[in-house]
Write a protein that holds these residues in place. Sequence first.
Motif, short mmCIF file in Angstrom:
data_model
loop_
_atom_site.label_atom_id
_atom_site.label_comp_id
_atom_site.label_asym_id
_atom_site.label_seq_id
_atom_site.Cartn_x
_atom_site.Cartn_y
_atom_site.Cartn_z
N UNK A 14 0.82 -1.20 0.00
CA UNK A 14 0.00 0.00 0.00
C UNK A 14 0.86 1.27 0.00
N UNK A 15 0.25 2.35 -0.49
CA UNK A 15 1.00 3.60 -0.63
C UNK A 15 1.46 4.14 0.72
N UNK A 16 0.58 4.02 1.74
CA UNK A 16 0.97 4.56 3.03
C UNK A 16 2.18 3.83 3.62
N UNK A 17 2.30 2.51 3.29
CA UNK A 17 3.48 1.79 3.77
C UNK A 17 4.74 2.28 3.06
N UNK A 18 4.64 2.48 1.75
CA UNK A 18 5.78 3.04 1.03
C UNK A 18 6.17 4.40 1.59
N UNK A 19 5.17 5.20 1.87
CA UNK A 19 5.45 6.53 2.42
C UNK A 19 6.16 6.40 3.76
N UNK A 20 5.67 5.51 4.63
CA UNK A 20 6.28 5.35 5.94
C UNK A 20 7.71 4.86 5.86
N UNK A 21 7.95 3.85 5.00
CA UNK A 21 9.31 3.34 4.87
C UNK A 21 10.25 4.38 4.26
N UNK A 22 9.73 5.18 3.32
CA UNK A 22 10.56 6.25 2.73
C UNK A 22 10.94 7.27 3.79
N UNK A 23 9.97 7.65 4.63
CA UNK A 23 10.24 8.64 5.67
C UNK A 23 11.25 8.10 6.68
N UNK A 24 11.10 6.82 7.04
CA UNK A 24 12.06 6.22 7.97
C UNK A 24 13.46 6.16 7.35
N UNK A 39 22.42 12.03 21.84
CA UNK A 39 21.03 12.40 22.13
C UNK A 39 20.20 12.52 20.88
N UNK A 40 20.77 13.10 19.82
CA UNK A 40 20.04 13.19 18.55
C UNK A 40 19.83 11.82 17.93
N UNK A 41 20.82 10.94 18.07
CA UNK A 41 20.64 9.56 17.59
C UNK A 41 19.50 8.88 18.34
N UNK A 42 19.43 9.11 19.66
CA UNK A 42 18.34 8.55 20.45
C UNK A 42 16.99 9.06 19.95
N UNK A 43 16.92 10.35 19.64
CA UNK A 43 15.68 10.93 19.15
C UNK A 43 15.26 10.29 17.83
N UNK A 44 16.21 10.10 16.92
CA UNK A 44 15.89 9.47 15.64
C UNK A 44 15.44 8.02 15.82
N UNK A 45 16.10 7.30 16.72
CA UNK A 45 15.71 5.91 16.96
C UNK A 45 14.30 5.81 17.53
N UNK A 46 13.94 6.75 18.41
CA UNK A 46 12.58 6.74 18.98
C UNK A 46 11.53 6.95 17.88
N UNK A 47 11.76 7.92 17.00
CA UNK A 47 10.80 8.19 15.93
C UNK A 47 10.65 6.98 15.01
N UNK A 48 11.77 6.35 14.64
CA UNK A 48 11.70 5.18 13.76
C UNK A 48 10.99 4.03 14.45
N UNK A 80 7.52 2.11 13.36
CA UNK A 80 7.46 0.67 13.13
C UNK A 80 6.36 0.00 13.94
N UNK A 81 5.75 0.73 14.85
CA UNK A 81 4.62 0.18 15.60
C UNK A 81 4.89 -0.15 17.04
N UNK A 82 6.06 0.16 17.55
CA UNK A 82 6.34 -0.11 18.96
C UNK A 82 5.52 0.85 19.84
N UNK A 83 5.09 0.38 21.02
CA UNK A 83 4.31 1.27 21.91
C UNK A 83 5.11 2.52 22.27
N UNK A 84 4.48 3.68 22.12
CA UNK A 84 5.18 4.94 22.30
C UNK A 84 5.74 5.10 23.70
N UNK A 85 4.89 4.89 24.71
CA UNK A 85 5.30 5.15 26.09
C UNK A 85 6.48 4.27 26.49
N UNK A 86 6.41 2.98 26.18
CA UNK A 86 7.46 2.07 26.60
C UNK A 86 8.71 2.22 25.74
N UNK A 87 8.54 2.67 24.49
CA UNK A 87 9.71 2.98 23.67
C UNK A 87 10.47 4.17 24.26
N UNK A 88 9.73 5.20 24.68
CA UNK A 88 10.36 6.36 25.31
C UNK A 88 11.09 5.96 26.59
#
Length: 650
Positions: free
Chosen positions: A2-12, A35-44, A48-56
Amino acid sequence: MRRELWFGFTLMALIVAGTGWMVLSVDTLTNGHYGLIMLALVVVAIMLGFPTAFTLMGMGIIFTFFAYHSGGQSAAGAVRQTLDLMVQRAFSVMSNDVLISIPLFVFMGYLVERANLIEKLFKSLHLSLARVPGSLAVATLFTCAVFATATGIVGAVVTLMGLLALPQMLKAGYDVRVSAGAITAGGCLGILIPPSVLLIVYGATAGVSVVQLYAGAFFPGLMLAGLYVLYVIVLARLRPHTMPPLTPEQRQVPLPAYAQQLARTWSQVAVPALLRALKGRRNATVPTRWMLQQLGVALLPALVFALVAAWTWHLDTRAAVQAAAPALGMQSLEDDSAASTETDGGLAEPPGAQDDADDGGLRPPPGSDEAADADRAVNQGEIAAPARPNPAGEASAARNPASTGWWVGFGVGVAAMVAFYAVLTWARLEVFKMLLGSFFPLMVLILAVLGSIVFGLATPTEAAGVGAFGGFLLAVAYRQFNWGVLKESVFLTAKTTAMVCWLFVGSAIFSAAFALLGGQELVEQWVMSLNLSKTEFLILSQVIIFILGWPLEWTEIIVIFMPIFIPLLDNFGVDPLFFGLLVALNLQTAFLSPPVAMSAFYLKGVAPPHVTLNQIFAGMLPFMGIQIVAIVLLYLFPDIGLWLPKVLYG
């Protein structure tokens, strides 16, 4: 795929590539770069679908340990300091009193949703707006705005309107994209219009008063809803085939048998027919009690107008009373001062003492025979009555004449009342009664909650408690309350509140790790090195937030990125309250922008099978453009959001 998946993978891939370029472009990686690397890893990871709170929390714990250990601390010491920091940050979040209002507001929203008012409200609004171009879409936006103010739950509003309004709009021949856009955009108004959970979360994160945020968001929310309605009306005028007018059958309002009889006998206009029927003798088959009830309902607008006119007249003319008291006070002070200067020194005699001395003794006490004789003598004119002081002064009964502005407003109001009753047919009276039964209870609840907050009568937490109780009363009054409703509302409230609270804990730990690594300082140095003006900084920040709204939800943007933006505001002289209003307007794109666009998925879940996700996305795009226009207007005219807080709290 699907297009939204392509968009998500492109953004990542872009995020990973940008982070890799940053790492490879410097000779030595500092803790700030980590710290910036940590920020990028959290967004990716979130994408990918990991729970936001526990990822943080997980990323925060790992990089906090790294920050302490890289500073020369032993592994055991770094672990101990990391755990101490976790406990401190979690406790600071849980001890925030403002967060108590979140479950109460959410509980209020679920109870109001189950009171089944939205169906009655939508029906009455679309009948009352039947002659407006695009009436069903306009009624949908009005219903969403009112219901969002009473609930603040985006998913509930979009889902209910998708079940209620979308089939009617499609049956009336409305374009699928216009219908979907109106429902999704209107449902997202709850993000901005108080009582918004987003504003509570932003206030707790940025340290801004939630009360002032609510006051500031009131007019921008109305402005955005007005822009939506204006767009729909203009589009219906320019492209009528996308929103055909309602047929006479769709505008038909069923009348009670008594109303039909009075309309045939006397008049199609309700009030004259009722008055003539009550006066005449041809209403034997129509109960007098029923006619008095209908007349009382019909005269409610006139009663409200009379009360408002009397109140405004009192405010407009009471200046004479307020001006007279100080003048009289100054005169009495001058008299007292003159009397005191005539004395040779010491304390002046009390009032009346000189008269008593001249009379040769004390005056008789009230009620005595001597006092009665004296009163008779005064009444008969034998003795001059002593002057009695008037505490309010001679001007206490005098008022200023009403201003020209008041008379103009009064005249306009009278003309509006005359026009209203001239066109108040029996059908319109039935629509008016439907509005009273659906709109009035919600308005009472809204005024009780938001009015008490904005005017300082209650804190947000106290007002949320009142709102939760009001939602309970509405559900009981409309006979929708039972054990199942209570159980489901409590469960959904606990689920939503747990998500928000865990997000706050994870955000607090993540922010602490980011600060320890020096990521905030690195970001601040980079931004300051750009030599941006205030306008350029606001544009840059809003563009970043707008882009982040594509892959992330508003909760994630608030708890992750606001702690990065807020410290920069002082450097550019930006008011955190004003910035919060811009962010609140901007973050509605998190619910209206592909591929995340949660409101689109809410609507798709209840839409007919032939309504595709691409059609819903296409319908949302014009409303995203309107949001950008609203942001520009708020920036150009900041008093749209700041005027009310200044008047109430400035």
